[in-house]
Design an enzyme around this catalytic site. Structure first.
Site, PDB file in Angstrom:
ATOM      1  N   GLY A 132      19.736-153.202   5.819  1.00 33.02           N
ATOM      2  CA  GLY A 132      21.071-153.132   6.420  1.00 33.02           C
ATOM      3  C   GLY A 132      20.922-153.100   7.931  1.00 33.02           C
ATOM      4  O   GLY A 132      20.787-154.148   8.571  1.00 33.02           O
ATOM      5  N   SER A 133      20.869-151.877   8.499  1.00 34.50           N
ATOM      6  CA  SER A 133      20.631-151.761   9.945  1.00 34.50           C
ATOM      7  C   SER A 133      19.273-152.360  10.318  1.00 34.50           C
ATOM      8  O   SER A 133      19.117-152.975  11.369  1.00 34.50           O
ATOM      9  CB  SER A 133      20.679-150.292  10.379  1.00 34.50           C
ATOM     10  OG  SER A 133      21.980-149.789  10.211  1.00 34.50           O
ATOM     11  N   GLU A 363      29.116-155.641  10.776  1.00 37.46           N
ATOM     12  CA  GLU A 363      28.481-156.344  11.907  1.00 37.46           C
ATOM     13  C   GLU A 363      27.683-155.411  12.810  1.00 37.46           C
ATOM     14  O   GLU A 363      27.693-155.537  14.031  1.00 37.46           O
ATOM     15  CB  GLU A 363      29.499-157.190  12.668  1.00 37.46           C
ATOM     16  CG  GLU A 363      29.753-158.480  11.902  1.00 37.46           C
ATOM     17  CD  GLU A 363      30.354-159.602  12.694  1.00 37.46           C
ATOM     18  OE1 GLU A 363      31.263-160.217  12.141  1.00 37.46           O
ATOM     19  OE2 GLU A 363      29.916-159.888  13.813  1.00 37.46           O
ATOM     20  N   THR A 365      26.484-151.114  12.448  1.00 36.78           N
ATOM     21  CA  THR A 365      27.215-149.841  12.547  1.00 36.78           C
ATOM     22  C   THR A 365      27.388-149.470  14.017  1.00 36.78           C
ATOM     23  O   THR A 365      26.642-149.946  14.889  1.00 36.78           O
ATOM     24  CB  THR A 365      26.430-148.698  11.868  1.00 36.78           C
ATOM     25  OG1 THR A 365      25.200-148.512  12.605  1.00 36.78           O
ATOM     26  CG2 THR A 365      26.114-148.995  10.408  1.00 36.78           C
TER      27      THR A 365
HETATM   28  N1  COS Z   1      18.923-161.693  21.635  1.00 40.33           N
HETATM   29  C1  COS Z   1      17.713-162.320  21.543  1.00 40.33           C
HETATM   30  N2  COS Z   1      16.592-161.702  21.071  1.00 40.33           N
HETATM   31  C2  COS Z   1      16.706-160.404  20.706  1.00 40.33           C
HETATM   32  C3  COS Z   1      17.934-159.708  20.786  1.00 40.33           C
HETATM   33  C4  COS Z   1      19.065-160.399  21.286  1.00 40.33           C
HETATM   34  N3  COS Z   1      20.239-159.807  21.391  1.00 40.33           N
HETATM   35  N4  COS Z   1      17.751-158.445  20.350  1.00 40.33           N
HETATM   36  C5  COS Z   1      16.449-158.358  20.005  1.00 40.33           C
HETATM   37  N5  COS Z   1      15.831-159.541  20.216  1.00 40.33           N
HETATM   38  C6  COS Z   1      14.404-159.844  20.010  1.00 40.33           C
HETATM   39  C7  COS Z   1      13.566-158.906  20.859  1.00 40.33           C
HETATM   40  O1  COS Z   1      13.394-159.409  22.148  1.00 40.33           O
HETATM   41  C8  COS Z   1      12.291-158.856  20.071  1.00 40.33           C
HETATM   42  O2  COS Z   1      11.571-160.040  20.336  1.00 40.33           O
HETATM   43  P1  COS Z   1       9.941-160.055  20.415  1.00 40.33           P
HETATM   44  O3  COS Z   1       9.452-159.627  19.086  1.00 40.33           O
HETATM   45  O4  COS Z   1       9.623-161.472  20.756  1.00 40.33           O
HETATM   46  O5  COS Z   1       9.563-159.074  21.493  1.00 40.33           O
HETATM   47  C9  COS Z   1      12.763-158.943  18.630  1.00 40.33           C
HETATM   48  O6  COS Z   1      14.062-159.557  18.667  1.00 40.33           O
HETATM   49  C10 COS Z   1      12.831-157.613  17.930  1.00 40.33           C
HETATM   50  O7  COS Z   1      13.701-156.774  18.642  1.00 40.33           O
HETATM   51  P2  COS Z   1      13.830-155.210  18.340  1.00 40.33           P
HETATM   52  O8  COS Z   1      12.448-154.615  18.378  1.00 40.33           O
HETATM   53  O9  COS Z   1      14.878-154.655  19.229  1.00 40.33           O
HETATM   54  O10 COS Z   1      14.324-155.245  16.820  1.00 40.33           O
HETATM   55  P3  COS Z   1      14.542-154.071  15.781  1.00 40.33           P
HETATM   56  O11 COS Z   1      13.918-154.466  14.499  1.00 40.33           O
HETATM   57  O12 COS Z   1      14.186-152.753  16.384  1.00 40.33           O
HETATM   58  O13 COS Z   1      16.136-154.119  15.484  1.00 40.33           O
HETATM   59  C11 COS Z   1      18.466-153.778  15.809  1.00 40.33           C
HETATM   60  C12 COS Z   1      17.080-154.037  16.423  1.00 40.33           C
HETATM   61  C13 COS Z   1      18.577-152.421  15.100  1.00 40.33           C
HETATM   62  C14 COS Z   1      19.401-153.815  17.006  1.00 40.33           C
HETATM   63  C15 COS Z   1      18.823-154.932  14.836  1.00 40.33           C
HETATM   64  O14 COS Z   1      18.019-154.889  13.681  1.00 40.33           O
HETATM   65  C16 COS Z   1      20.281-154.939  14.417  1.00 40.33           C
HETATM   66  O15 COS Z   1      21.157-155.414  15.143  1.00 40.33           O
HETATM   67  N6  COS Z   1      20.576-154.383  13.209  1.00 40.33           N
HETATM   68  C17 COS Z   1      21.920-154.423  12.668  1.00 40.33           C
HETATM   69  C18 COS Z   1      22.097-155.630  11.821  1.00 40.33           C
HETATM   70  C19 COS Z   1      23.536-155.951  11.604  1.00 40.33           C
HETATM   71  O16 COS Z   1      24.340-155.985  12.511  1.00 40.33           O
HETATM   72  N7  COS Z   1      23.871-156.231  10.346  1.00 40.33           N
HETATM   73  C20 COS Z   1      25.204-156.612  10.001  1.00 40.33           C
HETATM   74  C21 COS Z   1      25.183-158.001   9.452  1.00 40.33           C
HETATM   75  S1  COS Z   1      26.729-158.824   9.543  1.00 40.33           S
HETATM   76  S2  COS Z   1      27.958-157.840   8.440  1.00 40.33           S
END
Ligand code: COS
Length: 400
Positions: A132-133, A363, A365
């Protein structure tokens, strides 16, 4: 600096507000009793040109800005957050393709869905029961087999799942690489794509979410969007854009809560005067108004940044969590101001309260939005010179 809308946007906003007034607001309470997809209203929105706004002209769309899209989402969200979600779900499903697909792919996969007589739908398939997240934890697999990929997995909470004829599927092509092994595919409703459980929800009953199961689904290699391994980045870039859309629906809910509460406070008399004259009520209305206005500004700014090609991660997270929290608080206050009438289903406030809750969850939490925003704030502060020279604890302590 100019806070007025362009003539074109003003007209679009008015058209969307008129649409909501005629086709959404008067019918939303009755329609939600069906607890089903509001097909007739969505079809009318399609015919009124209120769907698929961001698809580029080269692929048959109107090629409007994200800013314009937020105006439509605010207007429809004012009428009913569930119906607005059903209408704007294509924005989420197609955004990864607009970001990562070629024009040829858009013409092949998206154009037929947005140019026919009847509304057609896409569904954004990222979330899974155990991812999820932590979106990088996707377990759905896509394995290359000659000129095809074979996809297996189960997605859940998929908006417009049962309605969709095309699925934007995030699947791992190299699980050992975690988020770097995630890829995204355009999957038509073909052999092996099945609907699973339809989720039973508290609110937004005018939208449908379901499981979507992919069992040995074969797609040609050109169904891959971008390159293998680009899926996570495309998902994050998508959400940066579409979270402004959720913030816009939330702004609509916040405004509607305020309007219904203010209307009631003007006409409801107790102790010989309208209840709006009591400070306990009027101060609530003032706070509701300020929250709504701030939500609108944050939303439009986040969308404008994206339209200018600027990084809007932090600002779309601000807009999403602030507007969704505002919608929730305003809806709770509207229920309180309307007292018993706020709590019964013949009046609009209890539905607003149920609908608002989902805005804080889907989209990403509101806690995830705070993770995104605070991450950016800390990063930006590393080289920040406030002009105040001091060594913390006797040494500089930059956050890496
Ligand atoms: N744009 C471009 N690249 C991005 C980015 C963005 N906004 N955010 C992160 N990235 C890239 C990072 O730069 C990183 O790249 P590298 O591996 O090349 O360094 C990579 O993605 C991983 O980033 P991060 O370590 O921040 O990822 P996490 O796994 O810690 O996750 C969150 C970050 C929690 C923010 C993400 O998993 C998320 O948004 N989760 C919620 C999902 C969601 O909204 N689900 C609902 C679906 S629709 S109902």
């Amino acid at each position: 600096m100019n806070f007025s809308l362009s003539e074109k946007d003003e007209k679009l906003f008015e058209r969307a507000k008129e649409f909501a007034k005629e086709h959404i607001t008067p019918k939303a309470i009755e329609l939600e009793k069906r607890n089903d997809f509001p097909k007739e209203v969505v079809q009318k929105a399609y015919e009124a040109g209120l769907m698929n706004l961001h698809i580029p002209k080269e692929a048959g769309g109107p090629g409007l800005s994200l800013f314009s899209e937020t105006l439509v989402s605010e207007a429809t969200g004012y009428g009913c957050a569930g119906i607005a979600t059903s209408i704007m779900c294509n924005n989420l499903a197609f955004a990864p393709l607009v970001i990562g697909a070629t024009i040829e792919q858009l013409k092949e996969y998206v154009e037929p869905l947005i140019t026919g007589k009847d509304a057609k739908f896409g569904a954004f398939c990222l979330t899974e029961r155990k991812a999820g997240s932590d979106a990088a934890g996707v377990a759905t697999r896509a394995v290359r087999d000659g000129d095809e990929y074979v996809i297996n997995g189960l997605k859940c909470f998929i908006t417009n799942g049962p309605q969709a004829s095309m699925f934007t599927v995030f699947a791992s092509t190299q699980p050992e690489l975690k988020h770097k092994g995630l890829s995204v595919f355009m999957v038509p409703k073909t052999k092996g794509v099945q609907m699973g459980h339809i989720e039973n929800k508290l609110g937004q009953l005018n939208s449908v979410q379901s499981e979507v199961i992919f069992e040995d689904v074969r797609v040609p290699k050109n169904a891959l969007v971008g390159k293998e391994g680009e899926g996570f980045k495309i998902a994050m870039m998508t959400l940066d854009k579409t979270r402004a859309g959720i913030a816009a629906i939330a702004t609509g809910v916040a405004q509607r809560s305020l309007d219904e509460a203010a209307k009631f406070a003007n006409i409801r008399h107790q102790f010989g005067q309208p209840i709006g004259r009591f400070q306990g009520i009027s101060f609530l209305l003032a706070d509701m108004g300020a929250r709504t206005a701030a939500s609108r500004h944050l939303t439009r700014y986040a969308a404008w940044l994206a339209d200018q090609g600027h990084d809007n991660s932090k600002d779309s997270a601000f807009a999403k969590f602030f507007a969704a929290d505002s919608a929730m608080q305003n809806a709770i206050d509207a229920v309180q101001i309307m007292g018993g009438y706020g709590y019964i289903s013949e009046y609009p406030a209890e539905k607003l309260m149920r609908d608002a809750k989902l805005l804080q969850i889907y989209e990403g939490t509101n806690q995830v939005q705070r993770v995104v925003a605070s991450g950016r704030i800390l990063k930006e502060s590393v080289n920040l010179d406030t002009g105040f020279k001091v060594k913390y604890d006797g040494q500089d302590a930059p956050i890496p």
